[in-house]
Design an enzyme around this catalytic site. Structure first.
Site, mmCIF file in Angstrom:
data_model
loop_
_atom_site.group_PDB
_atom_site.id
_atom_site.type_symbol
_atom_site.label_atom_id
_atom_site.label_comp_id
_atom_site.label_asym_id
_atom_site.label_seq_id
_atom_site.Cartn_x
_atom_site.Cartn_y
_atom_site.Cartn_z
ATOM 1 N N VAL A 100 23.961 -8.706 -20.083
ATOM 2 C CA VAL A 100 25.023 -7.715 -20.077
ATOM 3 C C VAL A 100 26.365 -8.441 -20.127
ATOM 4 C CG1 VAL A 100 26.076 -5.812 -18.824
ATOM 5 C CG2 VAL A 100 23.602 -6.094 -18.792
ATOM 6 N N HIS A 103 21.680 -16.019 0.568
ATOM 7 C CA HIS A 103 22.077 -14.763 1.184
ATOM 8 C C HIS A 103 23.557 -14.429 0.977
ATOM 9 C CE1 HIS A 103 18.706 -15.772 4.338
ATOM 10 N NE2 HIS A 103 18.216 -15.470 3.142
ATOM 11 N N ALA A 127 23.799 -6.675 -1.908
ATOM 12 C CA ALA A 127 24.334 -7.243 -0.668
ATOM 13 C C ALA A 127 25.830 -7.483 -0.720
ATOM 14 C CB ALA A 127 23.615 -8.552 -0.346
ATOM 15 N N THR A 148 18.567 -11.442 4.144
ATOM 16 C CA THR A 148 19.198 -10.251 3.574
ATOM 17 C C THR A 148 18.253 -9.434 2.690
ATOM 18 O OG1 THR A 148 20.055 -11.692 1.816
ATOM 19 C CG2 THR A 148 21.547 -11.160 3.623
ATOM 20 N N ASN A 149 17.010 -9.879 2.539
ATOM 21 C CA ASN A 149 16.073 -9.178 1.665
ATOM 22 C C ASN A 149 15.857 -7.723 2.084
ATOM 23 O OD1 ASN A 149 12.716 -8.684 1.414
ATOM 24 N ND2 ASN A 149 13.780 -9.250 -0.461
#
Length: 399
Positions: free
Chosen positions: A62, A334, A368, A379-380
């Site tokens: 993109v 993270h 996140a 942070t998953n």
């Protein structure tokens, strides 16, 4: 580690995702015995992939947003050598804490003056895009394990045990620290011999930023984590490093250890850790040599790591320890906070509570990067929770 924790009356935490006390326990892992249970595997199952309203385009890059006035109407995409424009009622960005803000900046959403300096047309003056970058910073202390102490090759996850605790330093929040215990350092044969203890900041104070050096999407953004940019972060790292050395000095740990060393996290180590056939052969040869002639381990790790530095001497010298941490601190995977949510009149905010970008219709961020502060843990699961919540809100808005 169990013996160390018991002697110091450190609480055992059976489920770190359900019991938030300080303590130690098994690291929660979203996986099956043989592979990671990724969001793609778990959400995009065979039934979902058969849905008529879902198209998955692989090998697509993109390059930008398509605007209709102040509304985002679609995206520009390069698929192979073909350029396409894909239109939708709403565009959802989920590129993570690094690339979501970089994508917005290239699209003209960010600090107006900086965008103009790069020749980017300003679509929305949001100075907080790319700011507030946070991550769980980490340093490593290594130990070469004796052959009978190594983790079985059949066990896939490397992190096995963790200590979560409060540093107790003035100004620090509770449960702000974490020591990860990995029985294997990396994928390679040598990595299977080396374990590490890794103190990490669960609630860092310092903030970094993501910015652009060029408008071209092919040019990587500038990422400044600023890991030791706050005095309290450095102090907590020093305390955590000393705690790791204390663990390594325990009789039960010493019994399984050939040598210990502070890890020098440089480009040479990164290159050696790349998954390549040549690195596998090199690693296997070094690992075999260490087992065949254990006396060579010290000189080998003097080259591979920073074995020349004695751990006891390092932790006794505050200045040397601080400099070692500054030079060898690394990040986990993270990154967060760079498109943080907040009120529309908050100049430090980029999105609202439903991920909508302030001042730009038809555009959301759903990863996140919208978290105002980083959570105390991987942070998953929190990122999946954010996506679930915003998806539910999108459905509610359409009903």
């Amino acid at each position: 580690m169990h013996a160390f924790a018991q002697e110091r009356q450190i609480a055992f935490i059976a489920d770190m995702n359900g019991d938030f006390r300080d303590g130690y326990g098994a690291v929660p892992m979203s996986n099956w015995p043989q592979q990671r249970a990724s969001a793609a595997i778990c959400y995009l199952d065979s039934d979902v992939r058969r849905r008529g309203n879902l198209s998955i385009v692989c090998n697509a890059f993109v390059t930008g947003l398509v605007f209709d006035g102040r509304r985002v109407a679609g995206v520009r995409v390069r698929v192979g050598t073909e350029q396409k424009e894909i239109f939708a009622r709403e565009i959802v960005v989920a590129l993570g804490g690094i690339h979501s803000p970089a994508f917005l900046l290239r699209a003209g959403i960010g600090a107006a003056a900086a965008l103009r300096d790069l020749g980017i047309e300003v679509r929305a003056d949001l100075p907080a895009v790319g700011e507030n970058l946070s991550n769980h910073a980490i340093v490593f202390v290594g130990l070469l394990q004796k052959p009978d102490a190594r983790q079985s090759n059949d066990i896939r996850p490397h992190p096995m045990t963790a200590f979560r605790y409060s540093s107790g330093l003035a100004g620090a929040p509770a449960a702000d620290m974490y020591i990860n215990v990995q029985c294997k350092t990396s994928w390679s044969p040598l990595g299977h011999q080396v374990a590490n203890l890794a103190p990490s900041l669960l609630k860092p104070m310092a903030r970094g930023r993501v910015s652009l050096v060029a408008a071209d999407p092919a040019v990587h953004p500038l990422v400044e984590f600023n890991f030791t940019g706050h005095e309290l972060d450095l102090k907590r790292f020093m305390e955590g490093f000393r705690r790791c050395v204390d663990i390594l000095a325990h009789d039960a740990v010493r019994a399984m250890t050939r040598l210990t060393f502070p890890v020098k996290f440089d480009d040479r180590l990164r290159r050696l850790n790349r998954i390549t056939p040549v690195n596998k052969l090199k690693s296997a040869a070094v690992a075999a040599l260490i087992d065949a002639v254990p006396a060579l381990a010290s000189s080998i790790f003097a080259t591979l790591a920073d074995r020349k530095v004695d751990l006891a001497a390092l932790v006794a010298d505050g200045g040397a320890l601080a400099e070692h941490i500054r030079q060898n601190v690394a990040g986990t995977f993270h990154p967060s906070g760079t498109c943080r949510m907040g009120r529309a009149d908050d100049r430090a905010a980029v999105t609202d509570a439903a991920g909508r970008v302030h001042g730009v219709a038809g555009l959301r961020v759903i990863d996140a990067s919208i978290m105002p502060t980083i959570p105390r843990g991987n942070t998953n699961i929190p990122t999946i929770m954010v996506a679930e919540k915003i998806a539910a809100e999108m459905l509610r808005e359409q009903s």
